[in-house]
Design a protein around this motif. Sequence first.
Motif, PDB file in Angstrom:
ATOM      1  N   THR A 649       0.886  -1.303  -0.024  1.00 38.19           N
ATOM      2  CA  THR A 649       0.055   0.040   0.063  1.00 38.19           C
ATOM      3  C   THR A 649       0.828   1.353  -0.113  1.00 38.19           C
ATOM      4  O   THR A 649       1.497   1.522   0.944  1.00 38.19           O
ATOM      5  CB  THR A 649      -1.021   0.146   1.027  1.00 38.19           C
ATOM      6  OG1 THR A 649      -1.709  -1.419   1.397  1.00 38.19           O
ATOM      7  CG2 THR A 649      -1.848   1.298   1.299  1.00 38.19           C
ATOM      8  N   ASN A 651      -0.530   4.171  -0.905  1.00 35.47           N
ATOM      9  CA  ASN A 651      -1.435   5.062  -0.154  1.00 35.47           C
ATOM     10  C   ASN A 651      -2.748   4.642  -0.348  1.00 35.47           C
ATOM     11  O   ASN A 651      -2.655   3.097  -0.970  1.00 35.47           O
ATOM     12  CB  ASN A 651      -1.318   6.686  -0.497  1.00 35.47           C
ATOM     13  CG  ASN A 651      -1.577   6.751  -2.192  1.00 35.47           C
ATOM     14  OD1 ASN A 651      -2.455   6.345  -2.570  1.00 35.47           O
ATOM     15  ND2 ASN A 651      -0.715   7.573  -2.660  1.00 35.47           N
ATOM     16  N   GLU A 652      -3.804   5.059   0.121  1.00 37.24           N
ATOM     17  CA  GLU A 652      -5.114   4.346   0.010  1.00 37.24           C
ATOM     18  C   GLU A 652      -5.621   4.442  -1.258  1.00 37.24           C
ATOM     19  O   GLU A 652      -6.636   3.626  -1.407  1.00 37.24           O
ATOM     20  CB  GLU A 652      -6.104   5.235   0.917  1.00 37.24           C
ATOM     21  CG  GLU A 652      -6.148   6.521   0.709  1.00 37.24           C
ATOM     22  CD  GLU A 652      -7.237   7.317   1.337  1.00 37.24           C
ATOM     23  OE1 GLU A 652      -7.898   8.554   0.925  1.00 37.24           O
ATOM     24  OE2 GLU A 652      -7.717   6.791   2.260  1.00 37.24           O
ATOM     25  N   LYS A 653      -4.999   4.926  -2.283  1.00 37.59           N
ATOM     26  CA  LYS A 653      -5.530   5.028  -3.720  1.00 37.59           C
ATOM     27  C   LYS A 653      -4.475   4.241  -4.727  1.00 37.59           C
ATOM     28  O   LYS A 653      -4.815   4.120  -5.780  1.00 37.59           O
ATOM     29  CB  LYS A 653      -5.876   6.370  -4.113  1.00 37.59           C
ATOM     30  CG  LYS A 653      -6.965   6.886  -3.293  1.00 37.59           C
ATOM     31  CD  LYS A 653      -7.299   8.352  -3.825  1.00 37.59           C
ATOM     32  CE  LYS A 653      -8.327   9.112  -2.967  1.00 37.59           C
ATOM     33  NZ  LYS A 653      -8.841  10.238  -3.756  1.00 37.59           N
ATOM     34  N   TRP A 654      -3.604   3.534  -4.180  1.00 36.59           N
ATOM     35  CA  TRP A 654      -2.509   3.192  -4.905  1.00 36.59           C
ATOM     36  C   TRP A 654      -1.754   2.060  -4.283  1.00 36.59           C
ATOM     37  O   TRP A 654      -1.234   2.061  -3.086  1.00 36.59           O
ATOM     38  CB  TRP A 654      -1.368   4.370  -5.276  1.00 36.59           C
ATOM     39  CG  TRP A 654      -0.202   4.054  -6.105  1.00 36.59           C
ATOM     40  CD1 TRP A 654       0.091   2.936  -6.870  1.00 36.59           C
ATOM     41  CD2 TRP A 654       0.879   4.529  -6.051  1.00 36.59           C
ATOM     42  NE1 TRP A 654       1.318   2.760  -7.086  1.00 36.59           N
ATOM     43  CE2 TRP A 654       2.065   4.001  -6.707  1.00 36.59           C
ATOM     44  CE3 TRP A 654       1.385   6.019  -5.739  1.00 36.59           C
ATOM     45  CZ2 TRP A 654       3.243   4.507  -7.042  1.00 36.59           C
ATOM     46  CZ3 TRP A 654       2.866   6.620  -6.084  1.00 36.59           C
ATOM     47  CH2 TRP A 654       3.528   5.933  -6.705  1.00 36.59           C
ATOM     48  N   LYS A 655      -1.789   0.972  -4.982  1.00 33.06           N
ATOM     49  CA  LYS A 655      -1.102  -0.163  -4.539  1.00 33.06           C
ATOM     50  C   LYS A 655      -0.079  -0.822  -5.830  1.00 33.06           C
ATOM     51  O   LYS A 655      -0.580  -0.794  -6.967  1.00 33.06           O
ATOM     52  CB  LYS A 655      -1.966  -1.535  -4.118  1.00 33.06           C
ATOM     53  CG  LYS A 655      -2.726  -1.022  -3.048  1.00 33.06           C
ATOM     54  CD  LYS A 655      -3.709  -2.104  -2.512  1.00 33.06           C
ATOM     55  CE  LYS A 655      -4.473  -1.770  -1.446  1.00 33.06           C
ATOM     56  NZ  LYS A 655      -4.053  -1.823  -0.179  1.00 33.06           N
ATOM     57  N   ARG A 734      -3.670   2.089  -9.673  1.00 30.06           N
ATOM     58  CA  ARG A 734      -4.073   3.489  -8.984  1.00 30.06           C
ATOM     59  C   ARG A 734      -5.330   3.710  -9.327  1.00 30.06           C
ATOM     60  O   ARG A 734      -5.768   3.437 -10.465  1.00 30.06           O
ATOM     61  CB  ARG A 734      -3.148   4.493  -9.674  1.00 30.06           C
ATOM     62  CG  ARG A 734      -1.701   4.326  -9.391  1.00 30.06           C
ATOM     63  CD  ARG A 734      -0.807   5.581 -10.166  1.00 30.06           C
ATOM     64  NE  ARG A 734       0.419   5.047 -10.247  1.00 30.06           N
ATOM     65  CZ  ARG A 734       1.449   6.102  -9.862  1.00 30.06           C
ATOM     66  NH1 ARG A 734       1.056   6.979  -9.028  1.00 30.06           N
ATOM     67  NH2 ARG A 734       2.661   5.733 -10.200  1.00 30.06           N
TER      68      ARG A 734
END
Length: 833
Positions: A649, A651-655, A734
């Motif tokens: 992770t 961030n919460e919008k991108w792995k 994303r």
Amino acid sequence: MNFTVNKILIVVCFTLVGYSVCAQNSVQLNIVKDKATIENEHFSIEFNLLDGSYSGIEKSDNIPMFKNAWYTVGHSSWKPQPINITAEQLGAVEDKIGQGKKLRVWYTPIKSYDPIRFLDVVVYDGKTFFSLGWGVKNNLKSTIRIRKAELLRNGLLFESQKYNAPKVLRGGAGAERNFIEDTWQIEAHNSAMLTYRDAIAGDKRRTIVAGGLGYSEFMRTVEFHERSKPQKDEENDVVYRNPRPFITLTVHDPQGKYIKPGELWISDDSYFVDFATANPFESLEGYGRAMALANDANPNKYDFPTLCGWMISKKRFGEGKEINHSAGLVSEMDFAVASGITKYCPVAVRLEPDYYPYKDDGNTQQGWWDDEHWAKYGSLTKPYETFGKFSKAVQGMGGKVFTYFQSSIPSKDFALAHPDWMLNDDISLIYEDYGHTRPVIRYDFTNPEFQQYTLSMWKRLRKDGVVGVKFDYPETSWAWYGGFDDKSYTTVSAYRKGFELCREGLGADAFIHERIIGGKVHESVPRTDCTAGIVDLQRVWWDASHFEPEMASKMGLRWYKQGIVYRYYPDGKSFIYHGEALKQKDRRTFLTLVGLLSGRIEMGTSFESMTKEMVQDLSRLFPVLPNGKSFRPVDMLLGKKHPEVYAYTVNEKWKQVILINNDREKELKRPNVTKTISAPLAGDQADTGSLGMDVSKKYHVFDFWNQKPMGIIKGDEVFAVNLAPGEAQVYAIREVKNHPQILGTDRHIMCGMMELEDVKWIPEAKKLQFAAQLIQGETMKITIAVPNEQSFKLDKVEGKNAKITFDQNGQYITINALAEKNTESNIEIFFKK
């Protein structure tokens, strides 16, 4: 308030530590008549002061996760003796882990040889886990030796529950194997996880994670096990029937701790227990963070490739190229600079003075550890016949010097010169030949003079420029049978001492590597976490320059400790194996999995032999991932021998996602047939192996190694690709935005996480801007997606300190940035208004 009763024995002591958010001062501690309770909003620990048992209650369902556990010190199988049980409040606690309260429960024998013992339970505000602490007071007139304590003995499991689909994971260390096992039973060093579905509670998931927290003088064993109670049969014989499930948590040491008469001893060794976090990933990650805090662990990052002189010199692993000496490795640094790798990162070269006792009647470099002996046996060669000269030459080319020590295999002539520095002050078997994994004479790391000698040596090497060391055969430092000059040491603390002296002498920024292989060849020495906070790196495999799936899963299934407590790696790897260059697929697979699941790349191929493509692929891994987070094996509970899907992770919008086909070509009848590897984007991760995305969103997918966008996928869909046997690929996933956005770059495998900063969309200017870290002479390719070509037509691109070219092809834009030197370039992409 104290409450004392005359009754039987044993109870466990907990110290709560946890990870969850809640109000301060949530811990309640009450002692009333025959009961002591310490609790927060997640769970309670309840002691029965009449019989000494205790239970752990999970509050959401108000059920016991373990029940009627005991606490024992020493081997306990005889009839319990009468004991006074006393509970007291020790008040507020504020330590490395948080704030809370401590309950201490005393066990005072009325008439027995047993020592007085106590259990400390510290529960923290808002945490979902607790720790177990302990100690003893020697009430006898003679010294006693504590070798074992069961801090939680035979706590009954599954009370008011019916387990379904249980799975366990041992807390592996070193080369120990760790798989997800389809059972609820396990006996594991260090730690263990048990997760299952409770059929009575509508298949609700429940999880228990327990393991070593603070380490000092003892190792740990966690057991989820069966035990039968003795019963009398029809003929009045004792039989064991109706086995029941239990949890037992033990601290132990082969030698144990000496406690003097009248001494009150408080152990620094503690346990972590979490039964309130249902999600097994989150529970294990909470354990890793707590363990790091308790041991001040923050492993140094190997932010550079390491060239292993020994591996390159061995034909069966590397090239058979004799460079494992100072002059050869200085020459290799010339080739490293010429290859261009030092534009991306430094390079470490490891000189391995691995002269063995078989050649010179047992005389080696070991123990002497000076330039004279390293030169005598061929490690330091002219014109770099000292470590000072060697390090100066390597550092002058942007390199780092590592070296190698055999942990406790003293040269015979060194043992003869210093017999009092050996275990038991005994060198009477000096005439005997031995295998190097089982020396008959070993150092005594508790001897004060030897400690000072060793510390001075490490300080000298630091001054000479050595910044890293590999401890080979650390099992030889494990003194099963004691023999210490300083009797205050245990086997564990004496083992730790060798590493502690190195850390003190080489400094906090040194790179310390523990090659703990264990197994029967190494006297069955346990592979433990007892060096947490001292050692940076543990190796997970025997000598091996090839790559195979279990290497990845050994590291990957320790993700909760990886880059947090330790770093793990599977030995060096060669780009050229048995004289033949690896296929691009295989090269990129091991770079992906070792680089991202480990962060330590060690090489058995010289820079002289590496092609431009090899160097280019290698450079995509640096800088390595920062400490504090690692790739999670999201499909580990789906019945696969080795995980196939890992997610990081950003961030919460991108792995960032790794997909792996773990099939091996040589084991397949049809080796060229691909296999579909898949993962749902959303859903319960433990049950489905999902990537943890939002089911209501849409996502761009970008293939890093192939440098291509793969389109948009919905959050309720499954991401699937076909991979060849032994292939791993990396994808950036994303969340789709309503404006132009970056999908990835070709510079770094994390697709923008490491090489791009301050990415912003400026709507009023219709501009996307970011800072790019450019490398001299390399064109960085940045791929950008726009919501639609009609609304976002490219106008111009500007970049400072770089030559910029660009191209728009439908929904995708490619930016190419080239700089004459390593620099940061602020790039602005303007769209027509």
